[in-house]
Design a protein around this motif. Structure first.
Motif, PDB file in Angstrom:
ATOM      1  N   ASP A  73       0.826  -1.209   0.000  1.00  0.00           N
ATOM      2  CA  ASP A  73       0.000   0.000   0.000  1.00  0.00           C
ATOM      3  C   ASP A  73       0.857   1.255   0.000  1.00  0.00           C
ATOM      4  O   ASP A  73       0.574   2.213  -0.733  1.00  0.00           O
ATOM      5  N   HIS A  74       1.905   1.252   0.801  1.00  0.00           N
ATOM      6  CA  HIS A  74       2.787   2.421   0.850  1.00  0.00           C
ATOM      7  C   HIS A  74       3.455   2.647  -0.509  1.00  0.00           C
ATOM      8  O   HIS A  74       3.515   3.785  -0.998  1.00  0.00           O
ATOM      9  N   ASN A  75       3.932   1.563  -1.131  1.00  0.00           N
ATOM     10  CA  ASN A  75       4.580   1.706  -2.439  1.00  0.00           C
ATOM     11  C   ASN A  75       3.591   2.142  -3.505  1.00  0.00           C
ATOM     12  O   ASN A  75       3.920   2.947  -4.397  1.00  0.00           O
ATOM     13  N   LYS A  76       2.382   1.639  -3.429  1.00  0.00           N
ATOM     14  CA  LYS A  76       1.369   2.001  -4.426  1.00  0.00           C
ATOM     15  C   LYS A  76       1.044   3.490  -4.351  1.00  0.00           C
ATOM     16  O   LYS A  76       1.017   4.182  -5.381  1.00  0.00           O
ATOM     17  N   TYR A  77       0.844   3.980  -3.138  1.00  0.00           N
ATOM     18  CA  TYR A  77       0.541   5.400  -2.988  1.00  0.00           C
ATOM     19  C   TYR A  77       1.728   6.270  -3.395  1.00  0.00           C
ATOM     20  O   TYR A  77       1.557   7.337  -3.991  1.00  0.00           O
ATOM     21  N   SER A  78       2.946   5.812  -3.107  1.00  0.00           N
ATOM     22  CA  SER A  78       4.133   6.586  -3.499  1.00  0.00           C
ATOM     23  C   SER A  78       4.263   6.654  -5.010  1.00  0.00           C
ATOM     24  O   SER A  78       4.551   7.719  -5.579  1.00  0.00           O
ATOM     25  N   ILE A  79       4.025   5.529  -5.703  1.00  0.00           N
ATOM     26  CA  ILE A  79       4.123   5.516  -7.165  1.00  0.00           C
ATOM     27  C   ILE A  79       3.026   6.366  -7.788  1.00  0.00           C
ATOM     28  O   ILE A  79       3.260   7.117  -8.751  1.00  0.00           O
ATOM     29  N   ASP A  80       1.813   6.286  -7.244  1.00  0.00           N
ATOM     30  CA  ASP A  80       0.726   7.124  -7.755  1.00  0.00           C
ATOM     31  C   ASP A  80       1.051   8.603  -7.598  1.00  0.00           C
ATOM     32  O   ASP A  80       0.787   9.416  -8.497  1.00  0.00           O
ATOM     33  N   TYR A  81       1.648   8.942  -6.475  1.00  0.00           N
ATOM     34  CA  TYR A  81       1.999  10.350  -6.246  1.00  0.00           C
ATOM     35  C   TYR A  81       3.079  10.803  -7.233  1.00  0.00           C
ATOM     36  O   TYR A  81       3.009  11.891  -7.799  1.00  0.00           O
ATOM     37  N   ILE A  82       4.084   9.957  -7.464  1.00  0.00           N
ATOM     38  CA  ILE A  82       5.164  10.335  -8.384  1.00  0.00           C
ATOM     39  C   ILE A  82       4.634  10.474  -9.799  1.00  0.00           C
ATOM     40  O   ILE A  82       4.984  11.414 -10.528  1.00  0.00           O
TER      41      ILE A  82
END
Length: 923
Positions: A861-870
């Motif tokens: 979940d943390h990686n998914k949100y980080s990639i979406d933000y980038i």
């Protein structure tokens, strides 16, 4: 079932008394807990209690600069030299006096200990070629009262010692011409802490009266000149035949008859600050109890008796921060290596905090039960333990990390029972305040409160397998109250007992409730069909505990005459019994006037618990012993002693001759307290402290005990805290079906030839953990299904147990889950037929798989949100980036992936204007 249970961890208590320390890397806090030591790893969120015990409570600890050697000193002055690598005691040493402070030198070559009015300096263990690790270097005298604190200079050439005689003395570690001993006074209270400045001989001294003085030395640290003997003495030394005697004589001459060849160093007071003045007018300051100084950042932290602590910047004594954590005394404070974290310990509450003072946030905030733990319960998956205390709090502990993650304090009286529902989402607790409360573990709130028509004190609680029926027994009304979990309404009141209801237990295979009472009866109730008792079992003594076997076909009853009887609930027939009077062990309290053997007549098993397979029974009570019985054989299999702490009452079998006087036992002799001087004496029958000057000694006992659903551990609620004993499979060699050809070499040869099934079976015959792991991880994925199909049933069970335990720590999660999947798909029906034998293994597997699922889910979940933000940031920048013709590029979200990745690469070169504009557009 194996019985190689070993002490694993101590929960329910995080600090008792003594000083706390940070590890050299600053990532862990070392805290004394009774006669043990716990290490809290702040980086990995894990706590561990060392398998090391002292005879009495630990009062001070010291850690070597390399973080390998730990010295523990208890109340009687006995020191334990421990290795943090092997977790063992290397050596013991008796100081024969209480030690207030012990500390290693920064270079790790020596350590100093305060004893009475002197200081003893020892060579550090391993630094000298001596058989005895504790080699006394020198003893320094001069103080007129107890010495309480020590601090070394940065280069370990000198140290200062604070005393209760309101003075601080500076000593040279080695003989110096210009430093023998320098006494510094100027305080009107006992010295709490004295510290050297970094790379200097300047001293900061804090006193109990709330004053801090700054003393400047006229000599630099490198200005200390080594002691040189006059020429005549040097010639005499050359004549001497024995070099060791000459060196010893030289040290004695310097101490007793110093030759002042140079002018001694002098100290000058620069300033004297008051905590009251730094806080401003009208501020009230309590007594200073603990202090610590960070030499790198020049920050001083001070703890006070009223629970407040202050941060000051030295030498100007500027107030940086002030906070109050409680109304109890702060017993110890410590800085980590970088000075960012401050550890605070409060002995009155058993509280341990780690505070990051720059961001003003808690890194660690743990507190045990204020009074004793009264009950415990495992969650169905074995991940959590719920405990209830006499302080009215319900706490939940994580069995893997050892930390308490939620505390419910809605109860107004002592908690008498806790239990989980079958789905593990709800915790129920009964209390003496007349309520039964249900707590939601998803939202961490009290969502149901069950009460009786008239006020009643509840002594026990249970819930059925569906989680819909909640039952609680009354202590003063002698009734059993039945509520509905869905509606929260009282359904039924079961009356019939003529004494307090002591224990309740639901059967797992039918709606049958067993209740034990002090009226010497056990009643079986059908909660859904009839209002009266279905059957009544009359016993010869008061019933203390009842417990159904996991399959519901047997009932264990513990009575006051130390017997455990087993009953068939269907036919109400006693099958067998166990006499446990002698298994409890003999012990007597200090105030007992009878022998230990006669004292054992009044002891019994207060709590019992079945293992997951129902073949073994745990029993414990008013003793330091925990017994494991084999139910079919009616035999004692193993007995554990939970503590060797002589600070508890009821630990000795015979009276100590040192405590005997001509008038009898010293504990029974009036010590002159309670006279006109205003001293109080302990009241008869008082077992708990009452916050006054009365002295009380806690009695060792086990009030609750339970097996883990996985069967690999059991927990006991004791006077010390919540003790966890687990199976240490890595240290147990348990071969199976061995012959002369089964060796590690033959196993590896079969693996190299590609005979994977043979290699796997050979590894399980040897039962070496590393060998099994090596063979399993070398088997190709394509061969898994074939091997599992042809594996005998007995090896299927062993393989499933191995997989269940390895999933917890392995990095090859998918590979191990593939093995588990194939075993369950191919051998599922056969496993179901022998479910009673492998139920503990399946629960272990469920616990570890759920834990991995949660951990990986959080990371994903943390990686998914980080990639979406980038990606969103890159596309937004591409929209506003200038094109080649000077106009802004207008491209929607349908751009190709290369352009998106270009936007991501350009993020590093973004400027402040772009980020400002972006934030304005987002807002």
């Amino acid at each position: 079932m194996k019985f190689s249970y070993k002490f694993s961890n101590l929960l329910g208590s995080v600090y008792r008394k003594g000083n706390i320390l940070f590890s050299p890397d600053g990532n862990s806090v070392i805290s004394p807990v009774g006669n043990r030591v716990s290490i809290f790893d702040l980086k990995n969120n894990h706590s561990e209690t060392l398998p090391i015990e002292s005879n009495t409570n630990i009062t001070c600890i010291a850690l070597s600069p390399d973080g390998v050697t730990l010295i523990l000193v208890n109340e009687e002055g006995d020191a334990l030299l421990c290795s943090l690598l092997s977790r063992t005691v290397i050596h013991t040493y008796k100081f024969h006096r209480p030690i207030n402070c012990i500390q290693f030198s920064p270079d790790g070559k020596k350590f100093a200990a305060t004893r009475d009015n002197m200081v003893q300096v020892f060579h550090a263990p391993g630094k000298t070629k001596e058989f005895n690790p504790f080699v006394l270097y020198r003893t320094f005298y001069g103080a007129y009262d107890e010495t309480v604190c020590i601090d070394w200079t940065t280069d370990s050439r000198a140290f200062c010692v604070g005393s209760k005689d309101m003075t601080t003395r500076v000593y040279g570690t080695e003989p110096y011409n210009n430093l023998i001993v320098n006494s510094i006074g100027g305080h009107n209270g006992a010295v709490v802490g004295a510290f050297f400045e970094k790379d200097s001989l300047n001293v900061y001294i804090a006193s109990r009266s709330g004053h801090l003085s700054v003393w400047k030395c006229d000599t630099e640290l490198d200005g200390l000149t080594p002691y040189t003997k006059p020429k005549m003495e040097t010639d005499a030394k050359l004549v001497s035949d024995n070099e060791e005697e000459s060196e010893k004589k030289e040290q004695e001459d310097v101490t007793k008859n110093p030759v002042k060849t140079e002018e001694q160093i002098k100290y000058r007071k620069l300033a004297k600050h008051s905590y009251k003045e730094s806080l401003g007018e009208g501020a009230r300051v309590s007594k200073l109890t603990s202090v610590a100084f960070q030499k790198e950042t020049h920050i001083l932290v001070s703890g006070f008796k009223d629970g407040s602590f202050y941060l000051h910047e030295l030498p100007d004594f500027n107030l940086i921060h002030s906070l109050s954590i409680s109304d109890q005394t702060i017993s110890s404070v410590a800085f980590n290596k970088t000075g960012d974290w401050i550890a605070l310990a409060c002995s009155g509450l058993g509280q341990l905090l780690v505070w990051e003072w720059q961001s003003e946030t808690y890194v660690l905030k743990q507190q045990g039960h204020f009074n004793n733990i009264s009950c415990l319960s495992y969650s169905p998956d074995g991940q959590f333990i719920a405990t209830g205390g006499e302080d009215g709090k319900v706490k939940l502990w994580n069995t893997s990390s050892g930390f308490c993650f939620v505390t419910f304090n809605e109860h107004l009286g002592g908690v008498t029972g806790v239990t989980f529902t079958q789905n593990g989402q709800v915790v129920l607790s009964s209390s003496l305040d007349g309520t039964v409360r249900a707590f939601d573990l998803n939202r961490y709130r009290n969502f149901r409160t069950f009460t009786s028509p008239r006020p009643a004190q509840f002594s026990c609680i249970t819930v059925d397998n569906s989680g819909d029926i909640v039952c609680a027994g009354g202590m003063d009304t002698f009734e059993i109250f039945v509520w509905s979990m869905q509606t929260g309404r009282l359904i039924e009141v079961l009356a019939g007992h003529e004494g307090p209801v002591s224990s309740l237990s639901f059967s797992s295979n039918k709606a049958l409730l067993a209740s034990g009472s002090w009226d010497k009866t056990v009643k079986l109730w059908d909660v859904f069909e009839s209002k009266g008792a279905k059957e009544t079992i009359v016993l010869s003594s008061d019933v203390l505990a009842v417990r159904f076997r996991p399959d519901g076909n047997e009932l264990a009853v513990s009575t006051l005459d130390s017997q455990i009887s087993f009953w068939d609930p269907a036919n109400v027939v006693q099958t067998h019994s166990i006499e446990g009077r002698h298994d409890l062990g003999y012990s007597r309290k200090e105030g007992d006037k009878i022998t230990a053997k006669k004292s054992a007549a009044g002891k019994a098993f207060m709590t019992v618990c079945y293992s997951a397979d129902g073949k073994c029974l745990l029993a414990a009570g008013q003793s330091k012993s925990v017994c494991i019985y084999s139910v079919p054989d009616q035999l004692l299999v193993k007995k554990f002693d939970i503590s060797c702490n002589m600070s508890f009452d009821g630990m000795e079998e015979y009276l100590d001759r040192k405590k005997m006087t001509e008038w009898g036992s010293l504990s029974l002799v009036d010590q002159g307290e309670g006279d006109r001087n205003g001293h109080n004496i302990s009241l008869p029958g008082v077992k708990k402290g009452d916050m006054s000057s009365r002295h009380w000694k806690p009695e060792v006992r086990v009030v609750g005990i339970q097996f883990s659903p996985t069967g690999r551990a059991w927990a006991a609620a004791t006077t010390e805290g919540l003790m966890i004993y687990s199976l240490d499979s890595s240290m147990v060699f348990d071969p199976f079906d061995l012959d002369i050809e089964v060796t590690p070499n033959s196993t590896r040869k079969a693996l190299a030839k590609g005979e994977y099934s043979t290699a796997l079976i050979l590894s399980f015959k040897l039962n070496e953990m590393k060998l099994k792991q090596e063979v399993l991880e070398h088997i190709p994925v394509s061969s898994v299904e074939v091997i599992v199909e042809n594996l005998p049933d007995i090896y299927v069970d062993k393989l499933l147990v191995f997989l269940a335990t390895q999933i917890e720590n392995t990095t090859h999660i998918e590979f191990y889950l593939l093995w588990v999947n194939r075993i369950l798909m191919i051998h599922g029906l056969k496993l179901k037929q022998r479910s009673q034998r492998i139920i503990s293994c399946v629960r272990t597997l469920q616990k570890n798989v759920n834990r991995k699922y949660e951990d990986i889910g959080k990371i994903c979940d943390h990686n998914k949100y980080s990639i979406d933000y980038i990606l969103a940031l890159s596309q937004c920048k591409r929209k506003h980036a200038p094109s080649s013709d000077g106009e802004g590029e207008v491209e929607g979200e349908g751009g190709d992936s290369d352009s998106v990745m270009e936007g991501v690469d350009e993020l590093d070169s973004s400027d402040e204007d772009f980020m400002t504009n972006l934030m304005e557009k987002v807002t």
